[in-house]
Enzyme design. Structure first.
Site: not given
Length: 405
Positions: A313, A367, A379
């Site tokens: 990420c 994240h 993402e």
């Protein structure tokens, strides 16, 4: 004979009519479905419905466990990324301190050499401390002695100043020496922390992958128990979700990739955000790779990502924003502080959106995604998945940052 024949015929006809009447009405042995049969059938329906409900609950539980495992693995991965960044910084600090220490030692030796040269020069000019004999017998008599005394005083002051310089240089060298020792110790500690984080991450990702396989197999088994019709409906639903995601991805991609030029009329920060989104959308469908992603694009990762070219990420974020001219570290911890925080109702494309296990504590961020508009983000989600577009509206959304130069 005739009356006997007539009686026999009448008897036969009567028996035949009774047989016909009996066959026209059901007997007690064939009453049809009973109330008990109906109740038993209804009970089976209720049992099947309850089983379907329990199966659906198990499926939801399996999905929840997959989400929990993904968060745990992502948290471990970002902790490792942070420890790796700290290790790199401590190594650089150690190298820089060694350079400063070497320079301080060089200056100390040069100052000592200068002091030694001064002492030798003073000796050659006979400017020691016992000046009384020179005052009586030296050249120039008392006046010459006074001149030499003035010279001695000047040289003594220079000597004192040089001694102070030597002491100061020694103190500076000692400070840098202690800093080098501290940097070396921190480097050793950081190395251990990074190794521990790497091992923890490998364990978390391995557990996630094993559980994904186990849970997916369990889900398939449970779906079969739902019956062919509901299983087919579930498959159709998943296929439709995938198709809708592809359609949405194409729409978002076409919006931001229709031109290579900056979006006209947008402020500089907004234009940079559009560039970052365009860069991220280029890699939709790219595999997730733990530790993967550089400013140049997808790369081999580390651990379970060592054989996979892709992004994690924060790796996707550093690539996308590098294309917009902003340098980010490969860690959500510093990406969170890479610019001003943005209210969630003022998000613009390119803003980084962050997710945490505790939404009141940025230290639990695990994240990051890249906002593309309309409540959606690009993402790299977790091991086993691919770069995708998904919703930002999750329970663990903690906030957003707009990276700045």
């Amino acid at each position: 004979m005739l009356p006997l024949i007539a009686f026999s015929a009448s008897l036969a006809l009567g028996m035949s009519m009774q047989s016909s009447a009996a066959s026209a009405h059901p007997t007690a042995a064939d009453p049809g479905p009973s109330a008990r049969d109906v109740k038993r059938s209804q009970d089976r329906v209720r049992e099947r419905a309850a089983e379907v409900g329990r199966t659906k609950a198990k499926l939801a539980q399996a999905d929840g466990e997959l989400d929990r495992l993904a968060v745990a693995a992502e948290t471990a991965i970002e902790r490792y990324n942070g420890e790796r960044l700290k290790l790199q910084r401590s190594q650089q600090a150690h190298r820089d301190t060694l350079v400063r220490l070497a320079e301080a030692d060089r200056r100390l030796e040069a100052t000592r050499a200068e002091l030694a040269s001064f002492a030798a020069q003073a000796y050659r000019y006979n400017t020691g401390y016992n000046q009384m004999p020179l005052a009586l017998t030296g050249n120039g008599g008392p006046q010459g002695s006074m001149d030499r005394a003035a010279t001695v005083e000047m040289l003594a002051e220079r000597r004192a100043a040089m001694v102070e310089r030597v002491e100061a240089a020694r103190n500076v060298a000692d400070v840098f020496r202690r800093q080098a020792q501290a940097a070396s110790a921190e480097q050793s500690t950081a190395t251990k922390r990074a190794d521990e984080a790497r091992r923890a991450t490998q364990a978390a990702v391995a557990a996630q992958q094993a559980s994904v396989q186990r849970i997916e197999a369990e889900k398939r088994r449970l779906e079969r128990r739902l019956g062919s019709a509901e299983a087919h409906a579930a498959r159709v639903k998943r296929a439709r979700e995938r198709a809708l995601q592809k359609v949405e991805s194409r729409k978002v991609r076409s919006k931001f990739t229709g031109t290579k030029r900056p979006v006209a009329g947008l402020p500089t920060t907004a234009a940079r955000g559009a560039v970052a989104v365009r860069a991220a959308l280029r890699w939709l469908g790219t595999p997730y790779s733990w530790g993967g992603g550089t400013v140049d694009g997808p790369s081999y990762g580390v651990g379970q990502g060592a054989r996979t070219i892709g992004f994690d990420c924060s790796g996707l974020a550093i690539y996308a924003w590098h294309k917009a001219g902003v340098r980010l570290d490969h860690w959500t911890g510093t990406q969170w502080t890479s610019g001003p925080h943005v209210p969630l109702d003022e998000l613009r494309p390119g803003d980084l959106v962050f997710f945490a296990t505790d939404t009141s504590d940025p230290g639990t961020i695990h994240h990051v995604g890249i906002y593309v508009g309309k409540g959606r983000m690009a993402e790299a989600p977790y091991t086993g998945a691919r770069v995708r577009i998904s919703s930002v509206h999750r329970d663990d959304l903690i906030g957003a940052t707009r990276p700045a130069l």
